[in-house]
Design a protein around this motif. Structure first.
Motif, PDB file in Angstrom:
ATOM      1  N   UNK A  61     -19.687 118.199  34.393  1.00 26.94           N
ATOM      2  CA  UNK A  61     -17.642 116.930  33.652  1.00 26.94           C
ATOM      3  C   UNK A  61     -17.206 117.603  34.137  1.00 26.94           C
ATOM      4  N   UNK A  62     -16.838 118.819  34.010  1.00 25.62           N
ATOM      5  CA  UNK A  62     -14.970 119.074  33.954  1.00 25.62           C
ATOM      6  C   UNK A  62     -14.765 118.603  35.210  1.00 25.62           C
ATOM      7  N   UNK A  63     -15.605 118.259  36.282  1.00 28.41           N
ATOM      8  CA  UNK A  63     -14.728 117.459  37.111  1.00 28.41           C
ATOM      9  C   UNK A  63     -14.909 116.356  37.004  1.00 28.41           C
ATOM     10  N   UNK A  64     -15.396 115.086  36.189  1.00 24.81           N
ATOM     11  CA  UNK A  64     -15.801 114.229  36.006  1.00 24.81           C
ATOM     12  C   UNK A  64     -14.762 113.263  35.677  1.00 24.81           C
ATOM     13  N   UNK A  65     -14.115 113.946  34.226  1.00 22.95           N
ATOM     14  CA  UNK A  65     -13.740 113.724  33.249  1.00 22.95           C
ATOM     15  C   UNK A  65     -11.987 113.460  33.278  1.00 22.95           C
ATOM     16  N   UNK A  66     -12.005 112.082  32.813  1.00 23.49           N
ATOM     17  CA  UNK A  66     -10.265 111.360  33.557  1.00 23.49           C
ATOM     18  C   UNK A  66      -9.097 112.490  32.481  1.00 23.49           C
ATOM     19  N   UNK A  67      -9.900 112.367  31.381  1.00 29.10           N
ATOM     20  CA  UNK A  67      -9.362 113.190  30.120  1.00 29.10           C
ATOM     21  C   UNK A  67      -9.851 115.289  29.772  1.00 29.10           C
ATOM     22  N   UNK A  68      -8.331 115.855  30.099  1.00 28.79           N
ATOM     23  CA  UNK A  68      -9.126 117.164  29.445  1.00 28.79           C
ATOM     24  C   UNK A  68      -8.467 117.535  28.495  1.00 28.79           C
ATOM     25  N   UNK A  69      -9.584 117.637  26.890  1.00 29.69           N
ATOM     26  CA  UNK A  69      -8.529 117.914  26.093  1.00 29.69           C
ATOM     27  C   UNK A  69      -9.211 119.813  25.841  1.00 29.69           C
ATOM     28  N   UNK A  70      -8.191 120.228  25.721  1.00 24.20           N
ATOM     29  CA  UNK A  70      -7.879 121.830  25.164  1.00 24.20           C
ATOM     30  C   UNK A  70      -7.703 122.033  24.221  1.00 24.20           C
ATOM     31  N   UNK A  71      -8.493 122.525  23.413  1.00 19.84           N
ATOM     32  CA  UNK A  71      -8.629 122.829  21.619  1.00 19.84           C
ATOM     33  C   UNK A  71      -7.803 124.117  21.429  1.00 19.84           C
ATOM     34  N   UNK A 127      -3.443 115.757  40.358  1.00 15.69           N
ATOM     35  CA  UNK A 127      -3.631 114.367  39.490  1.00 15.69           C
ATOM     36  C   UNK A 127      -4.949 113.284  39.653  1.00 15.69           C
ATOM     37  N   UNK A 128      -5.737 114.478  38.936  1.00 17.32           N
ATOM     38  CA  UNK A 128      -7.339 114.630  39.597  1.00 17.32           C
ATOM     39  C   UNK A 128      -7.567 113.775  37.576  1.00 17.32           C
ATOM     40  N   UNK A 129      -7.124 114.273  36.531  1.00 22.57           N
ATOM     41  CA  UNK A 129      -6.972 114.545  35.505  1.00 22.57           C
ATOM     42  C   UNK A 129      -6.023 114.727  34.460  1.00 22.57           C
ATOM     43  N   UNK A 130      -5.593 114.092  33.853  1.00 24.92           N
ATOM     44  CA  UNK A 130      -4.317 114.658  32.160  1.00 24.92           C
ATOM     45  C   UNK A 130      -5.155 115.225  31.312  1.00 24.92           C
ATOM     46  N   UNK A 131      -4.582 116.584  31.182  1.00 23.92           N
ATOM     47  CA  UNK A 131      -4.996 117.825  30.808  1.00 23.92           C
ATOM     48  C   UNK A 131      -4.063 117.322  29.209  1.00 23.92           C
ATOM     49  N   UNK A 132      -4.590 117.787  27.982  1.00 24.63           N
ATOM     50  CA  UNK A 132      -3.762 117.353  26.741  1.00 24.63           C
ATOM     51  C   UNK A 132      -4.321 118.745  25.935  1.00 24.63           C
ATOM     52  N   UNK A 133      -3.250 119.331  25.973  1.00 27.94           N
ATOM     53  CA  UNK A 133      -3.799 120.888  24.661  1.00 27.94           C
ATOM     54  C   UNK A 133      -3.638 120.352  23.253  1.00 27.94           C
ATOM     55  N   UNK A 134      -4.776 120.482  22.713  1.00 28.81           N
ATOM     56  CA  UNK A 134      -4.600 119.883  21.696  1.00 28.81           C
ATOM     57  C   UNK A 134      -4.204 121.148  19.971  1.00 28.81           C
ATOM     58  N   UNK A 135      -3.654 120.695  19.555  1.00 26.88           N
ATOM     59  CA  UNK A 135      -3.040 122.798  19.102  1.00 26.88           C
ATOM     60  C   UNK A 135      -3.813 122.539  17.209  1.00 26.88           C
ATOM     61  N   UNK A 136      -4.937 123.631  17.531  1.00 23.11           N
ATOM     62  CA  UNK A 136      -6.051 123.670  16.118  1.00 23.11           C
ATOM     63  C   UNK A 136      -4.692 124.184  14.803  1.00 23.11           C
ATOM     64  N   UNK A 137      -4.393 125.658  15.811  1.00 24.14           N
ATOM     65  CA  UNK A 137      -3.914 126.495  14.692  1.00 24.14           C
ATOM     66  C   UNK A 137      -2.363 127.125  15.222  1.00 24.14           C
ATOM     67  N   UNK A 138      -2.208 127.749  14.865  1.00 20.90           N
ATOM     68  CA  UNK A 138      -1.254 128.864  14.922  1.00 20.90           C
ATOM     69  C   UNK A 138      -1.447 129.560  16.225  1.00 20.90           C
ATOM     70  N   UNK A 139      -0.720 129.635  16.997  1.00 19.44           N
ATOM     71  CA  UNK A 139      -1.016 130.617  18.364  1.00 19.44           C
ATOM     72  C   UNK A 139      -0.143 130.726  19.060  1.00 19.44           C
ATOM     73  N   UNK A 140       0.009 131.681  19.947  1.00 18.84           N
ATOM     74  CA  UNK A 140       0.955 131.642  21.410  1.00 18.84           C
ATOM     75  C   UNK A 140       0.521 131.357  22.266  1.00 18.84           C
ATOM     76  N   UNK A 141       1.215 129.777  22.306  1.00 20.87           N
ATOM     77  CA  UNK A 141       0.301 129.118  23.203  1.00 20.87           C
ATOM     78  C   UNK A 141       1.685 128.425  24.632  1.00 20.87           C
TER      79      UNK A 141
END
Length: 156
Positions: free
Chosen positions: A60-70, A96-110
Motif C-alpha cells: 500500500x505504501x507503494x501503490x498509494x497516490x497520497x501518503x499522509x504523515x501524521x 513524483x509517484x506520490x504526493x506526501x502530505x505532512x498532517x501536523x497533529x501535535x507540537x513537535x520539532x518537524x
C-alpha cells in the motif's frame, strides 16, 4: 502507478499507534471523500488475519497516490515510521509517484525533517491539537486533501 479514469485516489495513513484516536478522527472527516469515490483510505489496521503485515504495508505504501504523515512526537519517535515509511514515502515523492502530505497533529520539532520543506496541513502547519475546535482543523485537512486528489486525478 498511473490512475485509471474515475478511479479513487488511494490514501495511505502513516502514523504512530499512540495517535490512533486522532487518525480515526481524521478518517471520519474524510468519509465524504470516500463516499463520493474521490479517495480510498488505507492504514495498517486494515490488515486481515493471516496476512504478512510488513508485506501489506509495503504494497500500500507503494501503490498509494497520497501518503499522509501524521506528525507528532510519537511519529518522530517511532523507528518504523521514520526508517521505513518516511524513507519510502519521500523516495516516491521525489520520483513524483506520490504526493506526501505532512498532517501536523501535535507540537513537535518537524521542520528540519526530510518532509519539512513540504506544505503541511492544517493551514500554516498549525497542529491539530492547537486549534480551538479539532473539527475545524480536520475540516481544513479534508479540504486540502480534496484539492490534492482532484489535482492528481486531472493530471493522471
Amino acid at each position: 502507478m498511473p490512475l485509471q479514469p474515475d478511479q479513487a485516489i488511494e490514501v495511505f495513513y502513516s502514523y504512530a499507534h499512540e495517535d490512533e484516536k486522532l487518525r480515526n478522527e481524521l478518517e471520519k472527516h474524510l468519509t465524504l471523500l470516500e463516499r463520493q469515490g474521490v479517495i480510498t483510505g488505507w492504514h495498517d489496521r486494515k490488515i486481515g488475519a493471516g496476512k504478512e503485515w510488513q508485506n501489506e504495508i509495503d504494497i500500500h505504501l507503494d501503490s498509494s497516490h497520497i501518503i499522509l504523515l501524521l506528525i507528532s512526537a510519537n511519529f518522530i519517535h517511532s523507528n518504523y515510521c521514520w526508517d521505513i515509511e518516511v524513507r519510502r514515502a519521500m523516495e516516491r515523492h521525489e520520483a513524483k509517484e506520490a504526493r506526501v502530505i505532512p498532517v501536523i497533529l501535535d507540537s513537535v520539532d518537524w521542520e528540519s525533517a526530510p518532509f519539512g520543506r513540504l506544505q503541511a496541513l492544517p493551514k500554516s502547519g498549525k497542529p491539530v491539537k492547537k486549534w480551538g475546535n479539532r473539527s475545524d482543523a480536520f475540516l481544513n485537512v479534508a479540504e486540502g486533501i480534496r484539492l490534492v486528489a482532484k489535482e492528481l486525478a486531472v493530471n493522471s
